[in-house]
Design an enzyme around this catalytic site. Structure first.
Site, PDB file in Angstrom:
ATOM      1  N   ASP A   1      32.716  38.361  36.459  1.00 33.06           N
ATOM      2  CA  ASP A   1      31.744  38.233  35.373  1.00 33.06           C
ATOM      3  C   ASP A   1      30.310  38.437  35.889  1.00 33.06           C
ATOM      4  OD1 ASP A   1      31.816  35.942  36.946  1.00 33.06           O
ATOM      5  OD2 ASP A   1      31.481  34.546  35.278  1.00 33.06           O
TER       6      ASP A   1
ATOM      7  N   ASP B   1      28.764  37.880  41.901  1.00 28.80           N
ATOM      8  CA  ASP B   1      29.784  38.907  41.645  1.00 28.80           C
ATOM      9  C   ASP B   1      29.291  40.273  42.120  1.00 28.80           C
ATOM     10  OD1 ASP B   1      30.195  36.827  39.271  1.00 28.80           O
ATOM     11  OD2 ASP B   1      32.095  37.890  39.518  1.00 28.80           O
TER      12      ASP B   1
ATOM     13  N   ASP C   1      31.281  34.342  45.228  1.00 29.95           N
ATOM     14  CA  ASP C   1      32.388  35.263  44.926  1.00 29.95           C
ATOM     15  C   ASP C   1      32.717  36.191  46.097  1.00 29.95           C
ATOM     16  OD1 ASP C   1      32.446  34.104  42.442  1.00 29.95           O
ATOM     17  OD2 ASP C   1      31.271  35.674  41.477  1.00 29.95           O
TER      18      ASP C   1
END
Ligand code: BDR
Ligand code: CA
Length: 312
Positions: A11, A16, A238
């Site tokens: 997302d 990310d 992430d």
């Protein structure tokens, strides 16, 4: 050289973005596609943000839109961390590349079912797309090499109990944790150690490319922290999942039984980890998740910086 095939579901989101860049820039990873989900920001924004990163890297792989809301809960995003767009900081532009027409759940089912079982699934947002794919095609777990996910942890970062990705879609997290897929977990308590050190930020600022400047501006905003005005050392949560696939020795891991609270209330979305191995006395089920517990930050940054520098 060992090369791991990866589909990235997330997302984007500042961290990310860093994970996608690490995956695309490191020779040990063959990044096949990015699927996006609503989480840090709306689905529409996560698609646009992923496409901007693809344009900056000049990378032509599918960007596939998934679920616009969690399975049961209403969508709650994180503008306090990532801004309204999910990508606050750099100047935005209209991406040249376009998103796929297929839905992420269909894409995941089709790609994994047609594969030889050699593709890793990295999940770094709410687990909605993956839970939906598993529900529609339970056989997918025989084909996923492993799910390496950022979510859960020993304590929360959005409530006292819950980590953001699990809290946004607790029911999806429960479906994935209960699945028979092989799972490797990068929880909040581990990934909050993946900080942007002042030295790492200086090195990023010295990378003289369009992507390098974009990343620098992302991190400058991210470092304002949720309180905006009190600078923090932001965390690249992430990207830990990708770093693990590149070199598992960056991390120490152990196997534990993990479950997810799906009862609304103070602990909704919390991951429960059997740290004291009560399964030894038959007080809890057998381990079902490999949990990352320590990381080597220097090695992490070596990989991250090399990956950003690949793109001109
Ligand atoms: C997770 O939530 C999001 O803010 C980040 O992208 C990361 O996936 C951390 O709790
Ligand atoms: Ca994320």
């Amino acid at each position: 050289m060992r090369v791991e095939k990866v589909i990235y579901d997330g997302d984007p989101g500042h961290d990310d973005a860093m994970a996608i860049i690490m995956a695309a820039g490191d020779p040990h990873i063959d990044l096949l596609a990015v699927t996006t989900v609503a989480g840090n920001t709306t689905l529409e924004n996560t698609i646009k943000n992923a496409l901007m990163i693809m344009d900056l890297m000049k990378l032509d792989i599918p960007v596939v839109p998934g679920c616009a809301k969690p399975l049961l809960k209403k969508l709650q995003t994180a503008p306090m961390v990532h801004g309204q767009s999910g990508f606050e900081g750099p100047e935005h532009f209209v991406p040249l590349r376009q998103a796929s027409k297929e839905h992420a759940a269909d894409f995941l089912i089709r790609t994994f079912m047609e594969s030889d079982g050699d593709i890793n699934l990295v999940a770094a947002g709410p687990l909605t797309n993956i839970a939906l794919a598993m529900t529609r095609e339970p056989g997918i777990c025989d084909k996923v090499k492993q799910i390496v996910f950022m979510g859960g942890g020993r304590y929360g970062n959005i409530t006292g109990a819950a980590e953001f990705n699990f809290w946004v879609d607790p029911e999806a997290a429960k479906i994935v944790i209960d699945s028979k897929c092989k799972k490797v977990m990068f929880g909040w308590d581990l990934t909050e150690k993946a900080i942007v050190t002042p030295e790492a930020f200086t090195k990023i600022s010295e990378i003289d490319s369009r992507l390098g400047r974009f990343v620098r501006d992302l991190i400058e905003f991210y470092a304002l922290g949720p309180a905006k005005g009190t600078e923090i050392l932001p965390t690249i949560n992430d990207a830990c999942c990708i770093a693990y696939l590149i070199n598992p020795e960056i991390f120490e891991t152990s196997d534990y039984f993990v479950d997810v609270v799906t009862t609304p209330g103070i602990s909704y979305g919390m991951s429960v980890i059997d740290y004291y191995r009560m399964n030894t006395w038959d007080m809890s089920p057998q381990p079902n998740v490999t949990v990352a517990e320590e990381l080597d930050l220097d090695l992490f940054w070596e990989i991250m910086l090399n990956a950003i520098e690949v793109f001109d």
